[in-house]
Design a protein around this motif. Structure first.
Motif, PDB file in Angstrom:
ATOM      1  N   GLY A 295       2.489  -3.395 -36.174  1.00  0.00           N
ATOM      2  CA  GLY A 295       1.476  -2.996 -37.149  1.00  0.00           C
ATOM      3  C   GLY A 295       1.841  -3.445 -38.563  1.00  0.00           C
ATOM      4  N   HIS A 296       3.138  -3.454 -38.858  1.00  0.00           N
ATOM      5  CA  HIS A 296       3.617  -3.929 -40.159  1.00  0.00           C
ATOM      6  C   HIS A 296       3.351  -5.430 -40.316  1.00  0.00           C
ATOM      7  N   HIS A 297       3.602  -6.192 -39.259  1.00  0.00           N
ATOM      8  CA  HIS A 297       3.442  -7.646 -39.345  1.00  0.00           C
ATOM      9  C   HIS A 297       1.980  -8.082 -39.340  1.00  0.00           C
ATOM     10  N   TRP A 298       1.145  -7.338 -38.600  1.00  0.00           N
ATOM     11  CA  TRP A 298      -0.257  -7.740 -38.436  1.00  0.00           C
ATOM     12  C   TRP A 298      -1.194  -6.589 -38.767  1.00  0.00           C
ATOM     13  N   PRO A 299      -1.308  -6.247 -40.052  1.00  0.00           N
ATOM     14  CA  PRO A 299      -2.143  -5.090 -40.425  1.00  0.00           C
ATOM     15  C   PRO A 299      -3.624  -5.283 -40.101  1.00  0.00           C
ATOM     16  N   GLU A 300      -4.052  -6.515 -39.830  1.00  0.00           N
ATOM     17  CA  GLU A 300      -5.460  -6.753 -39.463  1.00  0.00           C
ATOM     18  C   GLU A 300      -5.705  -6.581 -37.967  1.00  0.00           C
ATOM     19  N   GLY A 301      -4.652  -6.237 -37.236  1.00  0.00           N
ATOM     20  CA  GLY A 301      -4.780  -6.114 -35.778  1.00  0.00           C
ATOM     21  C   GLY A 301      -3.820  -7.070 -35.105  1.00  0.00           C
ATOM     22  N   VAL A 302      -3.318  -6.664 -33.941  1.00  0.00           N
ATOM     23  CA  VAL A 302      -2.326  -7.473 -33.235  1.00  0.00           C
ATOM     24  C   VAL A 302      -3.021  -8.241 -32.110  1.00  0.00           C
ATOM     25  N   ARG A 303      -3.012  -9.577 -32.217  1.00  0.00           N
ATOM     26  CA  ARG A 303      -3.667 -10.404 -31.209  1.00  0.00           C
ATOM     27  C   ARG A 303      -2.749 -10.638 -30.014  1.00  0.00           C
ATOM     28  N   LEU A 304      -3.305 -10.401 -28.842  1.00  0.00           N
ATOM     29  CA  LEU A 304      -2.566 -10.611 -27.586  1.00  0.00           C
ATOM     30  C   LEU A 304      -3.454 -11.484 -26.713  1.00  0.00           C
ATOM     31  N   ARG A 305      -2.875 -12.480 -26.079  1.00  0.00           N
ATOM     32  CA  ARG A 305      -3.697 -13.409 -25.317  1.00  0.00           C
ATOM     33  C   ARG A 305      -2.844 -14.140 -24.296  1.00  0.00           C
ATOM     34  N   ASP A 306      -3.416 -14.360 -23.140  1.00  0.00           N
ATOM     35  CA  ASP A 306      -2.763 -15.170 -22.107  1.00  0.00           C
ATOM     36  C   ASP A 306      -1.389 -14.638 -21.728  1.00  0.00           C
ATOM     37  N   LEU A 307      -1.356 -13.377 -21.432  1.00  0.00           N
ATOM     38  CA  LEU A 307      -0.128 -12.735 -20.963  1.00  0.00           C
ATOM     39  C   LEU A 307      -0.466 -11.895 -19.730  1.00  0.00           C
ATOM     40  N   GLU A 308       0.300 -12.086 -18.678  1.00  0.00           N
ATOM     41  CA  GLU A 308       0.044 -11.361 -17.437  1.00  0.00           C
ATOM     42  C   GLU A 308       0.012  -9.853 -17.669  1.00  0.00           C
ATOM     43  N   MET A 309       0.893  -9.377 -18.555  1.00  0.00           N
ATOM     44  CA  MET A 309       1.008  -7.933 -18.778  1.00  0.00           C
ATOM     45  C   MET A 309      -0.302  -7.333 -19.298  1.00  0.00           C
ATOM     46  N   LEU A 310      -1.208  -8.154 -19.810  1.00  0.00           N
ATOM     47  CA  LEU A 310      -2.502  -7.631 -20.263  1.00  0.00           C
ATOM     48  C   LEU A 310      -3.261  -6.960 -19.122  1.00  0.00           C
ATOM     49  N   LYS A 311      -2.986  -7.361 -17.885  1.00  0.00           N
ATOM     50  CA  LYS A 311      -3.624  -6.692 -16.754  1.00  0.00           C
ATOM     51  C   LYS A 311      -3.229  -5.216 -16.697  1.00  0.00           C
ATOM     52  N   GLY A 312      -2.061  -4.922 -17.206  1.00  0.00           N
ATOM     53  CA  GLY A 312      -1.588  -3.540 -17.227  1.00  0.00           C
ATOM     54  C   GLY A 312      -2.361  -2.652 -18.190  1.00  0.00           C
ATOM     55  N   ILE A 313      -3.131  -3.269 -19.090  1.00  0.00           N
ATOM     56  CA  ILE A 313      -3.987  -2.457 -19.962  1.00  0.00           C
ATOM     57  C   ILE A 313      -5.459  -2.725 -19.645  1.00  0.00           C
TER      58      ILE A 313
ATOM     59  N   ARG B 298      -7.017  -5.616 -18.928  1.00  0.00           N
ATOM     60  CA  ARG B 298      -7.612  -6.855 -19.417  1.00  0.00           C
ATOM     61  C   ARG B 298      -7.201  -8.025 -18.531  1.00  0.00           C
ATOM     62  N   ARG B 299      -7.726  -9.206 -18.845  1.00  0.00           N
ATOM     63  CA  ARG B 299      -7.424 -10.368 -18.025  1.00  0.00           C
ATOM     64  C   ARG B 299      -6.198 -11.132 -18.547  1.00  0.00           C
ATOM     65  N   ALA B 300      -5.515 -11.790 -17.631  1.00  0.00           N
ATOM     66  CA  ALA B 300      -4.279 -12.496 -17.975  1.00  0.00           C
ATOM     67  C   ALA B 300      -4.532 -13.845 -18.625  1.00  0.00           C
ATOM     68  N   HIS B 301      -5.791 -14.287 -18.609  1.00  0.00           N
ATOM     69  CA  HIS B 301      -6.123 -15.611 -19.137  1.00  0.00           C
ATOM     70  C   HIS B 301      -7.442 -15.551 -19.910  1.00  0.00           C
ATOM     71  N   ASP B 302      -7.500 -16.300 -21.017  1.00  0.00           N
ATOM     72  CA  ASP B 302      -8.763 -16.523 -21.719  1.00  0.00           C
ATOM     73  C   ASP B 302      -9.476 -15.233 -22.114  1.00  0.00           C
ATOM     74  N   ASP B 303      -8.695 -14.273 -22.531  1.00  0.00           N
ATOM     75  CA  ASP B 303      -9.270 -12.983 -22.911  1.00  0.00           C
ATOM     76  C   ASP B 303      -8.498 -12.535 -24.140  1.00  0.00           C
ATOM     77  N   GLU B 304      -9.136 -12.641 -25.291  1.00  0.00           N
ATOM     78  CA  GLU B 304      -8.408 -12.280 -26.495  1.00  0.00           C
ATOM     79  C   GLU B 304      -8.512 -10.786 -26.759  1.00  0.00           C
ATOM     80  N   VAL B 305      -7.366 -10.176 -26.777  1.00  0.00           N
ATOM     81  CA  VAL B 305      -7.295  -8.743 -27.030  1.00  0.00           C
ATOM     82  C   VAL B 305      -6.764  -8.546 -28.447  1.00  0.00           C
ATOM     83  N   VAL B 306      -7.417  -7.701 -29.204  1.00  0.00           N
ATOM     84  CA  VAL B 306      -6.889  -7.346 -30.520  1.00  0.00           C
ATOM     85  C   VAL B 306      -6.648  -5.843 -30.529  1.00  0.00           C
ATOM     86  N   VAL B 307      -5.391  -5.455 -30.627  1.00  0.00           N
ATOM     87  CA  VAL B 307      -5.086  -4.033 -30.755  1.00  0.00           C
ATOM     88  C   VAL B 307      -5.336  -3.673 -32.220  1.00  0.00           C
ATOM     89  N   PRO B 308      -6.317  -2.794 -32.477  1.00  0.00           N
ATOM     90  CA  PRO B 308      -6.629  -2.462 -33.859  1.00  0.00           C
ATOM     91  C   PRO B 308      -5.454  -1.769 -34.557  1.00  0.00           C
TER      92      PRO B 308
END
Lengths: 210, 210, 210, 210
Positions: free
Chosen positions: C118-136, C138-148
């Protein structure tokens, strides 16, 4: 194998019990990954005999009998009633450390902090003016400690010579580069404390470098 | 040693029991490596008496009786029925902290985060606008907290003077440079919470610097 | 407090038991330092009622009854047979999350990885193309997740508004800047899994930045 | 599902018991966050059958029966007396690894060190002159090991082809980029040791880069 009449099985197994418990503790800290590392206790000084954890076993799951007894050259020695397991090749270095330093317990672990520090400072890791130095028997002020770093080798005689060349009385440890840490003490608990404090000191030194 | 008739053995041992459990907890976090660190509880205010963990023992394996009782200068005080162990030299600083701050429990641990932070900010570690500050009794917004950093010393009177000079009411901790963290609270659980939150705050500050 | 006849004590205590066990688990990971963080379960939807861990207690040592029951505004609600403890002020945000997202369990922890991200990315943390996204979810590919990432506040209505403005369906978490992580799921085990995976994802993102 | 008469329920459950214990161990290390990762054991070679941890469950809380039995393509196979659970999609890659390498146990974990190393070295992670290489069956000197890194995919046939193209005999692991680590051994304990040593090696390599 030469037979050694002088060692009582129960003393050897008591050492094995302590070595197994200590190994499980270090394994829990991540310092004995896979089957790596080995611990030893001197069970006789004259002639020199050490109980050392057996090779190839998971260090988190050792039993008291999962040991070998070795002589001053690291060669297996038969003990009546003990099914001798294969000692680690590194038993030879344990014996050398015990002979040269007078320590009765030797710890060899693959501490990541130690190997990273050895990578950064191949000429030896300088530690100075840190309270934690008291945990390895040194002074907290105005006492420059250099933990020696020696090149790795699979030849224990060669590694032993390197250790002996690098050894300075009062510094109870040596880093084997690209490999791990050897540390020692008057008994296994003392060797544990030296090992823990060194890992902290090396981790601190890496964390504050540059 | 002056004899202190006023202390009931059972109260002292109850304190020892809490100190042993808390030490084991901190040892498990890697904050009391080797035999480092010490914890204390005030067992009497007038005259000031503290139960403090004994010196030279493994902090993960203390028993309730592994304590010393000390006076306001850190000197051992006899308690009927208690085999007095050697108090840590640092007991003097515990007593000073308890006297100056009014805290009834003092924690001294070798938190790596604290010593690294003390290395980076020898003038004091500034913490501000962090929710976790509430865990040390401060506000989460618009409240600048400076954790003092004082130079290390083996002379507890000197270290105590440095602490007292640096102390600001409302900041329940001090970093001793190249050494560790002192933190305190109204009881041992409170001191635990302050210690845990400070370690988090100092770790965060190191992780986000630059 | 309004009395709520509809809640059975045993259901509330069963929730309390799960919340206590989960809190101890998170405390063991270092995510609930001091008395920080809080967990909740929805125990009634109409009207909305949540069991939430009580304020000011050590999160590693909660008992099943160390809870409060709150309404949709985070205010304490009496339950027959339950000695009501003080709910955390943050209970209001738990209730808001449960109302807005439909989640039946909400986790709030002080994960260091989350606060550093949160300190590094105060506009939101972008996560993309990571298998672990399925654990929340979301999709592991081509799915841009922004944690607000929303600014911290002590006013739960304000914080709730910020959360609601920032919330996007399908992203089961929000970082409160300089504070911690909120994550949620269909039950407490699911919320645990989302929390664990987010911590990994945020830690990975910090570790590979630059 | 094809029925397989040849598998004894008790052998399958014995495998399930080992897989559950090993999963809990890896979960404790943070390598199986959420419901991520999966482990398998070969229970029959001709035809190839593997017991593999079931999908969607917490890897720290598996029971012996929380498994599926799959064929060489990763498809579920019925076993008399076993309530078949849904195998992970990744079971197909486990089967492929077992078929190609001859390994009887396969570990797939989301080790952060592995994914970070895969990020830094997408062409493969070079390891050389490190004692810990002996823990993955290689030499500590003059033996260049490249842990292959293959792009992630949700298509197990495609991922299997990538694995087979990248596979070199003697290197018992592959990193799936942005995903995790596959490692294998002659039995589950051996696969554990390989996994632990690889995590150390990859963590060391990341820590000493630049």
């Amino acid at each position: 194998m030469t037979s050694t009449e002088t060692l009582a099985l129960k003393d050897v197994l008591a050492a094995g019990d302590r070595l197994a418990a200590e190994s499980a503790r270090f394994a829990g800290l991540g310092w004995m990954r896979g089957t790596s590392g080995n611990l030893s206790e001197v069970v006789s000084r004259d002639p020199l005999r050490l109980a050392v954890t057996a090779s190839g076993l998971d260090k988190g799951e050792l039993r008291a009998s999962d040991i070998a007894v070795v002589d001053g050259a690291g060669a297996a020695v038969a003990v009546d009633g003990l099914t001798s397991l294969r000692p680690s090749a590194e038993a030879g270095l344990h014996a050398r450390v015990a002979a040269v330093t007078g320590a009765d317990a030797v710890v060899h672990v693959h501490s990541l902090n130690a190997v990273v520090a050895g990578h950064h400072w191949p000429e030896g890791v300088r530690l100075r003016d840190l309270e934690m130095l008291k945990g390895i028997g040194r002074r907290a002020h105005d006492d420059e400690v250099v933990v020696p770093v020696i090149p790795n080798s699979q030849d224990m005689a060669e590694l032993g010579d390197r250790f002996e060349d690098a050894y300075e009385q009062g510094t109870p440890a040596v880093i084997v580069a690209s490999h791990g840490l050897y540390a020692w003490g008057s008994d296994l608990t003392h060797a544990r404390h030296v090992t823990e404090c060194l890992d902290w000191l090396l981790g601190y030194t890496v964390a504050t470098a540059r």
